[in-house]
Scaffold this motif. Structure first.
Motif, PDB file in Angstrom:
ATOM      1  N   ARG A 327     -17.209  28.665  61.557  1.00 36.80           N
ATOM      2  CA  ARG A 327     -16.728  27.468  62.232  1.00 36.80           C
ATOM      3  C   ARG A 327     -16.159  27.883  63.584  1.00 36.80           C
ATOM      4  NH1 ARG A 327     -14.099  22.433  60.869  1.00 36.80           N
ATOM      5  NH2 ARG A 327     -12.363  22.017  62.280  1.00 36.80           N
ATOM      6  N   THR A 332     -12.532  23.944  67.408  1.00 34.06           N
ATOM      7  CA  THR A 332     -11.409  23.560  66.560  1.00 34.06           C
ATOM      8  C   THR A 332     -10.132  23.446  67.386  1.00 34.06           C
ATOM      9  OG1 THR A 332     -12.399  24.645  64.627  1.00 34.06           O
ATOM     10  CG2 THR A 332     -10.027  24.199  64.542  1.00 34.06           C
ATOM     11  N   ASP A 338     -14.851  17.814  62.579  1.00 34.69           N
ATOM     12  CA  ASP A 338     -15.760  18.674  61.819  1.00 34.69           C
ATOM     13  C   ASP A 338     -17.214  18.277  62.072  1.00 34.69           C
ATOM     14  OD1 ASP A 338     -13.635  20.032  60.772  1.00 34.69           O
ATOM     15  OD2 ASP A 338     -13.645  18.999  58.842  1.00 34.69           O
TER      16      ASP A 338
END
Length: 376
Positions: A327, A332, A338
């Protein structure tokens, strides 16, 4: 083929390859040897050092040649932390650094150093007020990347340097791997910069750390004491000469490249901002060679593979993490959802990119991507 993954690596310039081959064929002596053949190699190496110092843009600097950006970042950060730990153990970096910076800071945390990770806004830029507030009497090092490798955000390096110098005795380092040759960068307030040749049409395995001449570090490797004892091992004369060549070419062509890159990025932005399936992730004032977007209803991997079948080559995020299916810590930190992160891809342009490449890429996108959305 249209190659749009230049932030991962670039195609070596023919003149760079030629210089590397010539030195290996004609001047392959060990620069540490005292005979005439070795002294000739030593002369070439020293000349390359001087050229790279001048071309780096870091005032009054010396150059340590390394294997690339990762080694240079490790040497700058660990070398400074260990050398200065008697004066304090507080370090500052950002939440969106390259793994070769973040992982080093995590290691230092495990060794008893305290690290402040500056947050970023949705455009991927730090707050100068946050930086000023984070500085302490025991802060010994600040490391802030110049251009982010995933979304192209440009940090206020010059202003940050002024704040650091006015409010602390900390050293200021920047991972400038994605900045050199791509935009007009200002290194005046920095103490150290990291560069990697293969990001600006040089060769893989060749990089440098430019640092103020009076600066001292604890070396990572013990050995014969080459490069002022900071990077032991037989020096790579051919690598140094070819790196100097790639820096000169990148520096000379930067103004022209900037115009072309700006034009290409504007074409991409104008097209994608009108697409219903797309959300643009790169900020308006991003570096001209990096353009990131997401198709929330697809995955980045699906987009990359679909375009690759038509010989259009982009990537999901940074090449360092795309195959690990990690990820994105950058997206982020920028507070993307997401779903946005899952569908993110990066288009990164080369200094010699043509607007015709972008026109063809746009045409193929319209043929390939919308059909993938049917029934999704």
């Amino acid at each position: 083929m249209i190659y749009l993954d230049n932030s991962a690596t670039t195609k070596p310039h023919p003149e760079v390859i030629s210089s590397y081959i010539k030195v290996n064929e004609q001047f392959y002596g060990n620069p540490s040897s005292i005979h005439a053949f070795g002294e000739k190699a030593s002369s070439l190496f020293q000349k390359a050092q001087q050229q790279c110092s001048e071309l780096s843009g870091l005032p009054d600097s010396k150059v340590i040649f390394t294997s690339g950006g990762t080694e240079s970042n490790n040497l700058a950060i660990k070398g400074s932390a260990y050398f200065l730990q008697g004066k304090g153990k507080h370090l500052i970096t950002t939440a969106i650094e390259h793994p070769s910076v973040l992982e080093v800071f995590k290691k230092l945390e495990n060794e008893g150093f305290e690290v402040t990770y500056l947050p970023v806004d949705p455009a991927g830029v730090i707050s100068l007020d946050d930086l000023k507030a984070a500085l302490r009497k025991d802060t010994i090092l600040v490391s802030i990347m110049y251009v982010n490798n995933e979304i192209g955000s440009i940090q206020p390096i010059h202003e940050a340097g002024k704040i650091i110098k006015a409010n602390s005795n900390a050293r200021f380092h920047s991972d400038a791997v994605q900045a050199y040759g791509k935009l007009k960068a200002d290194y005046e307030t920095l103490d150290m910069i990291t560069l990697s040749a293969h990001k600006f049409n040089g060769l893989k395995g060749s990089g440098l750390l430019a640092m103020k001449k009076d600066m001292k570090l604890i070396p990572e490797m013990a050995g014969g004491g080459q490069q002022e004892g900071l990077r032991s091992g037989t020096v790579n004369t051919a690598g140094a000469v070819s790196l100097a060549k790639s820096m000169r070419l990148a520096s000379e062509h930067q103004p022209e490249a900037d115009q072309t890159l700006q034009a290409c990025q504007q074409m991409l932005r104008s097209f994608f901002e009108k697409r219903e399936e797309v959300k643009v992730l790169s900020p308006e004032n991003a570096a001209p060679h990096i353009f990131s977007l997401t198709v929330p209803k697809l995955t980045g991997e699906v987009i990359v593979h679909a375009l690759a079948q038509r010989e259009i080559f982009i990537t999901t995020s940074s090449a360092c993490s795309s195959k690990m299916n990690k990820r994105s810590h950058v997206l982020t930190a920028c507070a993307f959802s997401d779903r946005d992160i899952r569908g993110a891809v990066r288009i990164s342009l080369g200094a010699d990119q043509q607007t015709e490449d972008i026109q063809e890429f746009i045409r193929i996108w319209q043929e390939v991507i919308p059909p993938l959305l049917k029934g999704v």
